[in-house]
Motif scaffolding. Structure first.
Motif, short mmCIF file in Angstrom:
data_model
loop_
_atom_site.label_atom_id
_atom_site.label_comp_id
_atom_site.label_asym_id
_atom_site.label_seq_id
_atom_site.Cartn_x
_atom_site.Cartn_y
_atom_site.Cartn_z
N ALA A 49 -3.10 -12.93 21.85
CA ALA A 49 -2.66 -12.21 20.65
C ALA A 49 -3.85 -11.75 19.82
CB ALA A 49 -1.75 -13.11 19.81
N VAL A 50 -4.83 -12.64 19.64
CA VAL A 50 -6.02 -12.27 18.86
C VAL A 50 -6.82 -11.19 19.58
CG1 VAL A 50 -8.22 -13.14 17.98
CG2 VAL A 50 -6.14 -14.48 17.67
N ALA A 51 -6.93 -11.28 20.90
CA ALA A 51 -7.67 -10.28 21.66
C ALA A 51 -7.05 -8.89 21.49
CB ALA A 51 -7.71 -10.67 23.13
N LEU A 52 -5.74 -8.81 21.61
CA LEU A 52 -5.07 -7.51 21.44
C LEU A 52 -5.22 -7.00 20.01
CD1 LEU A 52 -1.79 -8.22 23.45
CD2 LEU A 52 -3.66 -6.67 24.11
N ALA A 53 -5.09 -7.92 19.05
CA ALA A 53 -5.20 -7.51 17.64
C ALA A 53 -6.59 -6.99 17.31
CB ALA A 53 -4.85 -8.68 16.74
N ALA A 174 0.51 -9.29 13.48
CA ALA A 174 1.66 -10.19 13.53
C ALA A 174 2.68 -9.74 14.57
CB ALA A 174 2.31 -10.25 12.15
N LEU A 175 2.89 -8.42 14.69
CA LEU A 175 3.82 -7.91 15.70
C LEU A 175 3.32 -8.22 17.11
CD1 LEU A 175 6.28 -6.30 16.57
CD2 LEU A 175 4.92 -4.21 16.32
N LEU A 176 2.02 -8.03 17.34
CA LEU A 176 1.47 -8.35 18.65
C LEU A 176 1.64 -9.84 18.96
CD1 LEU A 176 -1.77 -6.19 18.56
CD2 LEU A 176 0.20 -5.85 20.07
N ALA A 177 1.41 -10.70 17.95
CA ALA A 177 1.60 -12.13 18.15
C ALA A 177 3.05 -12.45 18.49
CB ALA A 177 1.17 -12.90 16.90
N TRP A 178 3.98 -11.79 17.82
CA TRP A 178 5.40 -11.99 18.09
C TRP A 178 5.74 -11.62 19.53
CZ3 TRP A 178 9.78 -9.56 19.69
CH2 TRP A 178 11.01 -10.13 19.33
N LEU A 179 5.22 -10.49 19.97
CA LEU A 179 5.50 -10.05 21.35
C LEU A 179 4.91 -11.00 22.38
CD1 LEU A 179 4.88 -6.21 20.89
CD2 LEU A 179 7.08 -7.35 21.23
N VAL A 180 3.67 -11.41 22.16
CA VAL A 180 3.01 -12.31 23.11
C VAL A 180 3.72 -13.66 23.18
CG1 VAL A 180 0.89 -13.61 23.55
CG2 VAL A 180 0.75 -11.18 22.97
N CYS A 181 4.08 -14.19 22.02
CA CYS A 181 4.62 -15.55 21.96
C CYS A 181 6.09 -15.64 22.32
CB CYS A 181 4.40 -16.15 20.58
SG CYS A 181 2.66 -16.42 20.20
#
Length: 447
Positions: A49-53, A174-181
């Motif tokens: 998630a952090v990498a994508l963000a 936050a959206l990317l984290a939601w998708l990943v998790c």
């Protein structure tokens, strides 16, 4: 001969807490490594998630927004072992809070709010986020990351035009984290339930060992109850409903083995799925007010002292006190203070050469991702060791948005954190419920 003055009953909790704080056993506890399991998957999710963000703002030519996007991506730290529907709701809630925090504190900085206002705002945020995390039982990292977002919003000299891009970057992370998790629901939707049942079985095996302490039985009961809650959530969803009977039978066998150890049962209602709002309402009468008050008081004091002392990033002092106060006992606060203070000082020394190195944006982003992944692998085992990677990671994220002198940045982090840790421990000693007068009538029971 004059009689000695009677002891003041309202000081008894302070004396007891002070004695507990000075217990030398806390130092041994601070050095102890705890067992942890299922950390790799959670660490990889957070790292991804952090990498994508970080990558998105970099590719869009806005590396100055990467820090805010990565802050939004840190919502991946929450609900890591929850069933997927609860995880999705919790991540959305925390993501919205992180985005709003970045926006509000950027606005305060852009408006030139005086130090008194920002100090009060950071402390109020820390207290409010603590109450929310306790009511929702988010677990670690609690309110700490939210206060970090406030510090990022205040950092630099933003203009009103920066408010929208910063908030959008935070929301995107936050959206990317939601998708990943939540993506795992497509592959193995019953993974959280299987993990909860396995952990319950492991806890019962620990309680069955000869000479096991009574708290092992209590921990096993809590693990079984946790697994019941997760199974209740899965039983109400078509994607996971078919796997629940077999897991429930396995959990029944685990609980029978626990009963055989003589561990006392607790009276509890049958597990049933509830929404986040219902969960918060059901815990509204629980012990969340005192921890919230301690965090608020400590936050005001820590941030104010940092401002008066001329330290940079005064919100980091509030973050330090908030992190120390994530537990309810003096023992937990002292252990966390020792681990966070010593670990941050050592981590600042690690961060110093990294901040001074000519890594460039992509090099810095790569180091942040590696440090974040390593952090999530070790933080459950030893918080102090994790600070060796948390500190340089946080400072590198800060430098992406606001390049600063490496030595000054590292020194600010160390001093603010130690100050916050000390204030947090003092809050445990000094802030207690108001004692009821002996002649005051007892409160009527609720309900």
């Amino acid at each position: 001969m004059p009689l000695p003055a009677p002891a003041r009953p309202h000081l008894a909790p302070v004396r007891a807490a002070a004695q507990d704080v000075l217990d030398p056993a806390h130092l041994r506890a601070a050095l102890r490594v705890s067992p942890a399991d299922a950390t790799l998957a959670a660490a990889l999710r957070c790292g991804a998630a952090v990498a994508l963000a970080l990558a998105v703002p970099g590719l869009l030519g806005r590396p100055d927004l990467a820090a805010f996007a990565s802050l939004g991506a840190l919502t991946s730290l929450y609900g890591r072992y929850d069933p997927y529907r609860r995880r999705a709701a919790l991540l959305a809630t925390v993501g919205a809070l992180m985005t709003a925090t970045i926006a509000v504190f950027t606005l305060l900085a852009a408006a030139g709010a005086p130090a008194l206002v920002t100090t009060a705002a950071v402390a109020l945020l820390a207290a409010g986020a603590t109450a929310l995390c306790l009511l929702l039982r988010t677990g670690p990292p609690g309110a700490t990351i939210v206060v970090f977002a406030a510090g990022a919003g205040l950092a630099g000299a933003p203009a009103l035009a920066d408010l929208g891009p910063r908030a959008l970057a935070g929301a995107g992370g936050a959206l990317l984290a939601w998708l990943v998790c939540t993506a795992g629901v497509l592959v193995r939707p019953t993974a959280p339930a299987r993990l909860a049942v396995r952990r319950a079985a492991d806890a019962v095996r620990t309680a069955e060992r000869p000479g096991a302490a009574p708290q092992a039985g209590r921990a096993a009961r809590a693990a079984v109850a946790r697994a019941r809650d997760v199974l209740a959530d899965d039983a109400s969803w078509w994607r996971t409903r078919s796997a629940v009977p077999a897991l429930a039978r396995e959990l029944d066998a685990v609980e029978r083995a626990l009963d055989a150890t003589g561990a006392p049962r607790t009276d509890a209602a049958p597990a049933a799925r509830t929404t986040l709002r219902a969960q918060a309402r059901s815990r509204a009468s629980g012990p969340w007010r005192l921890p919230t008050a301690r965090v608020g008081v400590a936050g005001v004091v820590a941030c104010a002292v940092a401002v008066v002392a001329g330290l940079g990033h005064a919100a980091w002092a509030t973050m330090g006190s908030t992190a120390v106060l994530q537990g309810e006992s003096a023992r937990h606060a002292v252990v966390r203070a020792l681990q966070r203070g010593a670990g941050t000082v050592a981590g600042a020394l690690v961060a110093w050469p990294l901040l001074a190195a000519p890594l460039g944006f992509w090099g810095t982003a790569a180091v942040v991702v590696v440090l974040q992944t390593v952090t999530e692998t070790v933080v459950g085992r030893h918080y102090g060791v994790a600070m060796l990677t948390i500190t340089p990671m946080a400072l590198l994220m800060t430098s992406l948005a606001h390049p600063a002198d490496p030595s000054a940045l590292a020194l600010d982090r160390a001093l603010d954190t130690v100050l916050g840790a000390v204030v947090g421990v003092l809050a445990v000693v000094l802030v207690h419920p108001r004692a009821r007068r002996p002649d005051a009538p007892a409160a009527a029971p609720l309900g």
